[in-house]
Design a protein around this motif. Structure first.
Motif, PDB file in Angstrom:
ATOM      1  N   GLY A 261     -10.844  -5.375 -12.615  1.00 49.47           N
ATOM      2  CA  GLY A 261     -11.463  -5.035 -11.337  1.00 49.47           C
ATOM      3  C   GLY A 261     -11.971  -3.617 -11.383  1.00 49.47           C
ATOM      4  O   GLY A 261     -11.547  -2.838 -12.244  1.00 49.47           O
ATOM      5  N   PRO A 262     -12.862  -3.268 -10.466  1.00 46.32           N
ATOM      6  CA  PRO A 262     -13.437  -1.921 -10.486  1.00 46.32           C
ATOM      7  C   PRO A 262     -12.403  -0.826 -10.214  1.00 46.32           C
ATOM      8  O   PRO A 262     -11.296  -1.113  -9.731  1.00 46.32           O
ATOM      9  CB  PRO A 262     -14.474  -1.955  -9.353  1.00 46.32           C
ATOM     10  N   ASN A 263     -12.759   0.401 -10.496  1.00 43.61           N
ATOM     11  CA  ASN A 263     -11.898   1.552 -10.187  1.00 43.61           C
ATOM     12  C   ASN A 263     -11.576   1.535  -8.700  1.00 43.61           C
ATOM     13  O   ASN A 263     -12.451   1.277  -7.873  1.00 43.61           O
ATOM     14  CB  ASN A 263     -12.581   2.878 -10.532  1.00 43.61           C
ATOM     15  N   GLY A 264     -10.325   1.803  -8.385  1.00 43.93           N
ATOM     16  CA  GLY A 264      -9.922   1.868  -6.979  1.00 43.93           C
ATOM     17  C   GLY A 264      -9.682   0.510  -6.330  1.00 43.93           C
ATOM     18  O   GLY A 264      -9.408   0.428  -5.131  1.00 43.93           O
ATOM     19  N   ALA A 265      -9.750  -0.575  -7.117  1.00 45.49           N
ATOM     20  CA  ALA A 265      -9.601  -1.918  -6.542  1.00 45.49           C
ATOM     21  C   ALA A 265      -8.174  -2.197  -6.079  1.00 45.49           C
ATOM     22  O   ALA A 265      -7.947  -3.083  -5.251  1.00 45.49           O
ATOM     23  CB  ALA A 265     -10.021  -2.973  -7.562  1.00 45.49           C
ATOM     24  N   GLY A 266      -7.215  -1.447  -6.639  1.00 43.48           N
ATOM     25  CA  GLY A 266      -5.822  -1.697  -6.264  1.00 43.48           C
ATOM     26  C   GLY A 266      -5.002  -2.288  -7.398  1.00 43.48           C
ATOM     27  O   GLY A 266      -3.873  -2.745  -7.186  1.00 43.48           O
ATOM     28  N   LYS A 267      -5.544  -2.249  -8.605  1.00 45.08           N
ATOM     29  CA  LYS A 267      -4.859  -2.875  -9.750  1.00 45.08           C
ATOM     30  C   LYS A 267      -3.514  -2.183 -10.021  1.00 45.08           C
ATOM     31  O   LYS A 267      -2.487  -2.847 -10.172  1.00 45.08           O
ATOM     32  CB  LYS A 267      -5.745  -2.802 -11.014  1.00 45.08           C
ATOM     33  N   SER A 268      -3.543  -0.844 -10.086  1.00 41.26           N
ATOM     34  CA  SER A 268      -2.288  -0.127 -10.342  1.00 41.26           C
ATOM     35  C   SER A 268      -1.321  -0.307  -9.181  1.00 41.26           C
ATOM     36  O   SER A 268      -0.102  -0.403  -9.378  1.00 41.26           O
ATOM     37  CB  SER A 268      -2.554   1.371 -10.548  1.00 41.26           C
ATOM     38  N   THR A 269      -1.868  -0.354  -7.975  1.00 38.68           N
ATOM     39  CA  THR A 269      -1.023  -0.549  -6.788  1.00 38.68           C
ATOM     40  C   THR A 269      -0.262  -1.874  -6.888  1.00 38.68           C
ATOM     41  O   THR A 269       0.935  -1.942  -6.582  1.00 38.68           O
ATOM     42  CB  THR A 269      -1.893  -0.518  -5.514  1.00 38.68           C
ATOM     43  N   LEU A 270      -0.940  -2.907  -7.350  1.00 39.08           N
ATOM     44  CA  LEU A 270      -0.295  -4.214  -7.508  1.00 39.08           C
ATOM     45  C   LEU A 270       0.835  -4.131  -8.541  1.00 39.08           C
ATOM     46  O   LEU A 270       1.962  -4.572  -8.288  1.00 39.08           O
ATOM     47  CB  LEU A 270      -1.348  -5.257  -7.910  1.00 39.08           C
TER      48      LEU A 270
ATOM     49  N   ASP B  67      -0.143  -0.950 -17.650  1.00 37.95           N
ATOM     50  CA  ASP B  67      -1.312  -0.499 -16.878  1.00 37.95           C
ATOM     51  C   ASP B  67      -2.295   0.221 -17.797  1.00 37.95           C
ATOM     52  O   ASP B  67      -2.059   1.356 -18.204  1.00 37.95           O
ATOM     53  CB  ASP B  67      -0.864   0.431 -15.737  1.00 37.95           C
ATOM     54  N   GLU B  68      -3.356  -0.458 -18.148  1.00 37.45           N
ATOM     55  CA  GLU B  68      -4.428   0.073 -19.009  1.00 37.45           C
ATOM     56  C   GLU B  68      -3.902   0.646 -20.324  1.00 37.45           C
ATOM     57  O   GLU B  68      -4.106   1.823 -20.636  1.00 37.45           O
ATOM     58  CB  GLU B  68      -5.261   1.113 -18.245  1.00 37.45           C
ATOM     59  N   PRO B  69      -3.250  -0.215 -21.118  1.00 35.05           N
ATOM     60  CA  PRO B  69      -2.665   0.286 -22.373  1.00 35.05           C
ATOM     61  C   PRO B  69      -3.699   0.772 -23.385  1.00 35.05           C
ATOM     62  O   PRO B  69      -3.343   1.489 -24.313  1.00 35.05           O
ATOM     63  CB  PRO B  69      -1.893  -0.924 -22.918  1.00 35.05           C
TER      64      PRO B  69
ATOM     65  N   GLY C 185       0.830  -1.205   0.000  1.00 38.26           N
ATOM     66  CA  GLY C 185       0.000   0.000   0.000  1.00 38.26           C
ATOM     67  C   GLY C 185       0.854   1.240   0.000  1.00 38.26           C
ATOM     68  O   GLY C 185       1.934   1.276  -0.585  1.00 38.26           O
ATOM     69  N   TYR C 186       0.346   2.253   0.635  1.00 41.47           N
ATOM     70  CA  TYR C 186       1.051   3.542   0.694  1.00 41.47           C
ATOM     71  C   TYR C 186       1.238   3.843   2.166  1.00 41.47           C
ATOM     72  O   TYR C 186       0.262   3.831   2.925  1.00 41.47           O
ATOM     73  CB  TYR C 186       0.229   4.612  -0.022  1.00 41.47           C
ATOM     74  N   GLY C 187       2.482   4.090   2.606  1.00 42.19           N
ATOM     75  CA  GLY C 187       2.732   4.208   4.029  1.00 42.19           C
ATOM     76  C   GLY C 187       2.359   2.885   4.682  1.00 42.19           C
ATOM     77  O   GLY C 187       2.595   1.813   4.121  1.00 42.19           O
TER      78      GLY C 187
HETATM   79  N1  LIG Z   1      -0.049   7.514  -4.089  1.00 46.26           N
HETATM   80  C1  LIG Z   1      -1.086   7.127  -3.340  1.00 46.26           C
HETATM   81  N2  LIG Z   1      -1.157   7.436  -2.017  1.00 46.26           N
HETATM   82  C2  LIG Z   1      -2.190   7.029  -1.241  1.00 46.26           C
HETATM   83  N3  LIG Z   1      -3.223   6.276  -1.701  1.00 46.26           N
HETATM   84  C3  LIG Z   1      -3.209   5.942  -2.994  1.00 46.26           C
HETATM   85  C4  LIG Z   1      -2.151   6.341  -3.888  1.00 46.26           C
HETATM   86  N4  LIG Z   1      -2.415   5.851  -5.135  1.00 46.26           N
HETATM   87  C5  LIG Z   1      -3.589   5.178  -5.016  1.00 46.26           C
HETATM   88  N5  LIG Z   1      -4.060   5.223  -3.754  1.00 46.26           N
HETATM   89  C6  LIG Z   1      -5.288   4.598  -3.246  1.00 46.26           C
HETATM   90  O1  LIG Z   1      -5.199   3.199  -3.434  1.00 46.26           O
HETATM   91  C7  LIG Z   1      -6.463   2.669  -3.839  1.00 46.26           C
HETATM   92  C8  LIG Z   1      -6.280   1.840  -5.078  1.00 46.26           C
HETATM   93  O2  LIG Z   1      -5.805   2.681  -6.126  1.00 46.26           O
HETATM   94  P1  LIG Z   1      -5.272   2.078  -7.502  1.00 46.26           P
HETATM   95  O3  LIG Z   1      -4.768   3.228  -8.297  1.00 46.26           O
HETATM   96  O4  LIG Z   1      -4.365   0.939  -7.251  1.00 46.26           O
HETATM   97  O5  LIG Z   1      -6.656   1.506  -8.136  1.00 46.26           O
HETATM   98  P2  LIG Z   1      -6.967   0.935  -9.568  1.00 46.26           P
HETATM   99  O6  LIG Z   1      -7.610  -0.400  -9.373  1.00 46.26           O
HETATM  100  O7  LIG Z   1      -5.758   0.993 -10.420  1.00 46.26           O
HETATM  101  O8  LIG Z   1      -8.075   1.964 -10.101  1.00 46.26           O
HETATM  102  P3  LIG Z   1      -8.360   2.541 -11.571  1.00 46.26           P
HETATM  103  O9  LIG Z   1      -9.157   1.481 -12.279  1.00 46.26           O
HETATM  104  O10 LIG Z   1      -9.185   3.757 -11.302  1.00 46.26           O
HETATM  105  O11 LIG Z   1      -7.070   2.840 -12.229  1.00 46.26           O
HETATM  106  C9  LIG Z   1      -7.398   3.867  -4.019  1.00 46.26           C
HETATM  107  O12 LIG Z   1      -8.226   3.943  -2.884  1.00 46.26           O
HETATM  108  C10 LIG Z   1      -6.485   5.046  -4.095  1.00 46.26           C
HETATM  109  O13 LIG Z   1      -7.066   6.200  -3.556  1.00 46.26           O
END
Ligand SMILES: Nc1ncnc2c1ncn2[C@@H]1O[C@H](COP(=O)(O)OP(=O)(O)OP(=O)(O)O)[C@@H](O)[C@H]1O
Ligand SMILES: [Mg+2]
Length: 240
Positions: free
Chosen positions: A38-47, A162-164, A14-16
């Protein structure tokens, strides 16, 4: 070939100290395409960012060709064979296409740079006539090709996308999916996040649904395309 290139085991990140993704387990075999939906905000980019050494690792492991990369810096992952195209701001708009591509070879020996550029231009012939143009002047689809081209300049074994196809017209979308298959056919293993779930699942060897930062469903692309639950959630009547 069936060797595991990427082995994500019980990963939380995650973050912090705040966990965004938890208990993610996913194995990607050489020269296969894995798709995360997965839906927006699911954490895909985070992974994806976590695989590329960005953001905070909390638990679990990520192994690349058998070695843990949890503590490896992003700048050291590129020479190891991992390259990434982020979701946004993935080109330098004021630099030319040629300069954008060159950035992808910052870690390569000089002799390899020319050959890498020629290989990328063979894959993206449309870019040949744009080499001297600023990347910011290109269409969205062309910019995406520059971003993917830049990532390929380091000749990665594993490419993170990531979402090409985000925001692209249907014609460009087909083109990018075609190119992804071509890239895979050159021996690259691909882990990609996609919102255009139907098309992405069609080319996916394995697919993984992420919801609220957790594993919700997984299988082959074909299995997920046939799943009622996945159809209801992502494939609905939108034709996506
Ligand atoms: N740099 C950051 N610092 C703190 N929280 C973050 C940061 N980037 C993303 N988040 C939080 O992490 C969660 C997941 O975000 P992420 O970008 O991984 O989602 P996603 O599945 O890629 O969404 P999308 O489909 O909209 O791209 C969200 O709640 C977002 O607010
Ligand atoms: Mg995202």
């Amino acid at each position: 070939m069936t060797e595991v290139v990427l082995d994500i085991a019980d990963l939380s990140a995650g973050y912090g100290s705040q966990a965004i993704i938890e208990h993610i387990t996913l194995q990607l075999v050489s020269e296969e395409i894995a798709v995360i939906i997965g839906p927006n905000g699911a954490g895909k980019s985070t992974l994806l960012k976590q695989v590329f050494g960005l953001n905070q690792h909390l638990a679990g492991d990520i192994r690349f060709n058998g070695s843990s990369i949890i503590n490896v810096k992003t700048s050291d992952l590129v020479p190891l064979g991992i390259s990434a195209v982020p979701q946004s701001s993935n080109v330098f708009p004021t630099l030319t296409v040629s300069e954008n591509l060159q950035i992808g070879t910052y870690a390569s020996p000089p002799a390899d740079k020319k050959a890498a550029r020629e290989r990328v231009l063979q894959l993206f012939p449309d870019l040949r006539s744009k080499l001297k143009q600023a990347a910011g002047e290109l269409s969205g689809g062309q910019r995406q090709m520059v971003a993917i081209g830049r990532a390929l300049m380091s000749e990665p074994q594993l490419l993170l996308l990531d979402e090409p196809t985000a925001g692209l017209s249907p014609a460009y979308l087909e083109k990018i999916f075609d190119l992804i298959l071509q890239i895979r056919d050159t021996g690259v293993t691909i882990l990609m996040v996609e919102q255009n779930a139907r098309q992405a699942l069609r080319i996916a060897d394995i697919a993984y649904v992420l919801a609220n930062g957790r594993h919700a469903h997984s299988g082959t692309g074909a299995e997920l395309l046939a799943s009622d639950k996945v159809r209801r959630m992502f494939l609905g009547g939108t034709g996506r």
